[in-house]
Design an enzyme around this catalytic site. Structure first.
Site, PDB file in Angstrom:
ATOM      1  N   LYS A 113    -137.204 -33.671-147.715  1.00 52.55           N
ATOM      2  CA  LYS A 113    -137.869 -34.250-146.193  1.00 52.55           C
ATOM      3  C   LYS A 113    -139.176 -33.458-146.188  1.00 52.55           C
ATOM      4  O   LYS A 113    -139.875 -34.096-145.279  1.00 52.55           O
ATOM      5  CB  LYS A 113    -136.739 -34.101-145.315  1.00 52.55           C
ATOM      6  CG  LYS A 113    -135.477 -34.953-145.439  1.00 52.55           C
ATOM      7  CD  LYS A 113    -135.474 -36.335-145.295  1.00 52.55           C
ATOM      8  CE  LYS A 113    -134.270 -37.206-145.274  1.00 52.55           C
ATOM      9  NZ  LYS A 113    -133.484 -37.029-146.403  1.00 52.55           N
TER      10      LYS A 113
HETATM   11  C1  LIG Z   1    -132.619 -37.930-147.235  1.00 53.18           C
HETATM   12  C2  LIG Z   1    -132.102 -37.308-148.709  1.00 53.18           C
HETATM   13  C3  LIG Z   1    -131.722 -38.338-149.886  1.00 53.18           C
HETATM   14  C4  LIG Z   1    -132.248 -40.000-149.610  1.00 53.18           C
HETATM   15  O1  LIG Z   1    -133.486 -39.981-149.622  1.00 53.18           O
HETATM   16  P1  LIG Z   1    -133.809 -41.442-149.189  1.00 53.18           P
HETATM   17  O2  LIG Z   1    -135.447 -41.817-148.919  1.00 53.18           O
HETATM   18  O3  LIG Z   1    -133.198 -42.046-147.700  1.00 53.18           O
HETATM   19  O4  LIG Z   1    -133.449 -42.597-150.132  1.00 53.18           O
HETATM   20  C5  LIG Z   1    -131.589 -37.775-150.890  1.00 53.18           C
HETATM   21  N1  LIG Z   1    -131.014 -36.390-150.912  1.00 53.18           N
HETATM   22  C6  LIG Z   1    -131.279 -35.623-149.940  1.00 53.18           C
HETATM   23  C7  LIG Z   1    -131.037 -34.279-150.029  1.00 53.18           C
HETATM   24  C8  LIG Z   1    -131.753 -36.078-148.923  1.00 53.18           C
HETATM   25  O5  LIG Z   1    -132.010 -35.044-147.785  1.00 53.18           O
END
Ligand SMILES: *Cc1c(COP(=O)(O)O)cnc(C)c1O
Length: 501
Positions: A113
């Site tokens: 993120k």
């Molecule tokens: C948010 C997240 C995901 C999923 O990503 P999306 O863009 O929502 O598909 C996968 N792994 C981790 C560790 C995340 O924080």
């Protein structure tokens, strides 16, 4: 470049407006009105650029209402060695010949993120200057863990902004809670909510449209904004790392220009994998997009059958950031795959709202299967994969990355496709340490999350990132907990407090 709404293609707004607004008033998501193309020259020229320079090239294509100076300010503010633990920002680990792990977790919160939330505050403040000049921005976030902390780190002490995060009292891991409650910054606030993630999310949604709160906000010369993953300002930065990875693999002489690669992504809200799809549409030679899910395998079923049906059980898994039944960003993909048929998008998403289900037509099914492969695995297989990858390659991966690795293995078995493949690694293993410790055979009782870190380090010979281990020495600043009903007054108190200084 302008932006349309997936539910009304007559909407025609600038990137700055799309980023400021977040979501279209008709409920749709903002999408670019055309996909810019990357020529061979442009892509190859990126080989010798830094990550920030590559980001600059991509953003110039999508944010045509930003000046070059503004874009430079944004990318340099976000993608530097102060915010990221590595000069390369994203690292590529070579597991075995032709399989690459794209580590997207070297940012301040150790999850992918950060790749978008480190730059979003810059994009948002630049956008606000163009659209709601002079007003302060208050970000409200409902989080199930990773987004809240990454947003706090991104927005802390950013002038003209403040941020309030709500998390479910019993719905986040100890480490996630600790990361949030020790957050530094003079413009931040964090509160637990008595309830689950849906309570937090519904509470925040209601505040966004609460007339009384909005009028008080107006008096404080402040507007609300959102940092959630449907904002174009979060998606665009994710395109960068797929383009950057392709350029880097050319530079590292792993591939030649034109050689196709597959990309495998552990998927929840469909944002990360959609960014890879945009990169493919821009001309990055990507063959298959492999969509990996955990036991909440609604996307696997959708990609394989064309039926999206959320009338099913919800499971809590050891890869919690993928525990999702509504993958919001899928709407953008469908808009493009229907040749921008906003009427069809309205029909399908109204049906999703009314009955929890929709089925796409044969053309779209066909187009999905041309670009995508989907698979899933359960918690046991996830743990076995962590163990196997560690035993075979000495590489410790987190629970989300392991889901992707397993689904990629299944893909290879099913298809015999040996195309070189990039697997997106979305979190550092220490972020989900309990499950990882268990997976690699750790069986001692852990007193707390720091004892766990020490045990996992000892057992695997790996090192926990400082950003996580350092939370031990940080004072807990936010101990508050509110009921769902009290969320509005918590926000108002924060508005008052922020207005006072
Ligand atoms: C948010 C997240 C995901 C999923 O990503 P999306 O863009 O929502 O598909 C996968 N792994 C981790 C560790 C995340 O924080």
């Amino acid at each position: 470049m302008n932006y349309k709404s997936t539910r009304d293609k007559n909407v025609n707004i600038t990137a700055a407006e799309a980023i400021s607004k977040g979501l279209s008033a008709d409920g749709g998501l903002f999408v670019p009105d055309s996909i810019p193309q990357l020529s061979k020259e442009k892509l190859c020229a990126m080989c010798d650029m830094t990550y920030a320079e590559r980001a600059y090239e991509i953003f110039r294509l999508f944010l045509s209402d930003f000046t070059d100076d503004e874009i430079r300010y944004c990318v340099n503010g976000a993608y530097n060695d102060k915010n990221f633990a590595t000069d390369n920002i994203a690292e590529i680990s070579h597991l075995l010949s032709g399989t690459y792990i794209l580590e997207l977790w070297h940012g301040p919160t150790c999850a992918f993120k950060d790749m978008a939330l480190q730059i979003l505050p810059y994009l948002l403040t630049c956008s606000a200057k163009k659209t709601v000049d002079g007003k302060k921005i208050m970000i409200l976030v409902a989080t199930s863990g990773d987004t809240g902390k990454a947003a706090l780190e991104g927005f802390k002490d950013v002038e003209g902004t403040s941020i309030m995060v709500f998390y479910p009292e019993d719905g986040v891991s100890n480490m996630q809670k600790r990361q949030m409650t020790t957050q530094a910054g003079s413009n931040v606030n964090v509160s637990a909510v008595v309830g689950n993630f849906d309570d937090c999310q519904n509470g925040v949604k209601a505040i966004f449209t609460d007339k009384e709160i909005l009028s008080k906000l107006e008096k404080a010369n402040t507007v609300f904004s959102s940092a959630n993953s449907i904002n174009w300002g979060r998606l665009a930065p994710q395109i960068v790392y797929y383009v950057s990875t392709y350029a880097q693999l050319i530079k590292d002489k792993e591939i030649e220009y034109g050689e196709k690669i597959n990309v495998c992504v552990p998927t929840g809200n469909f944002g990360n994998i959609l960014a890879a799809y945009y990169a493919k549409c821009m001309g990055v030679p990507i063959a298959k997009l492999i969509c990996a899910s955990n036991k909440n395998n609604i996307l696997t079923d959708f990609i394989n059958t064309g039926v999206y049906d959320r009338n099913r059980d919800f499971y809590t898994t050891i890869s919690p950031s993928m525990d999702i039944l509504i993958s919001s960003n899928l709407e953008r993909l469908l808009y493009h795959l229907t040749d921008e048929n906003d009427a069809l998008i309205n029909e399908w998403f109204n049906s999703l709202k009314a009955s929890g289900r929709y089925e796409v037509n044969d053309t779209v099914k066909q187009r999905i299967s041309e670009s995508f492969f989907a698979g899933w695995c359960d918690d046991n297989e996830t743990k076995q994969t962590i163990k196997k990858v560690f035993d075979e390659y000495g590489y410790l991966c987190d629970t989300h990355t392991a889901v992707a690795y397993k689904v990629y293995e299944d893909y290879k078995k099913a298809t015999g496709d040996n195309t070189k493949t990039v697997i997106a690694s979305t979190a550092n293993p220490y972020k989900f340490g309990y499950a990882v410790y268990d997976a690699v055979g750790g069986n001692e009782e852990c007193a707390d999350e720091f004892d766990l870190i020490a045990k996992l380090e000892k057992l695997t010979g790996t090192q926990c990132p400082k950003a996580l281990s350092d939370t031990k020495n940080k004072a807990i600043r936010f101990t508050g907990s509110v009921t769902k009903e009290d969320m509005p007054s918590a926000v108002l108190d924060f508005v008052k407090e922020q207005g006072a200084d």
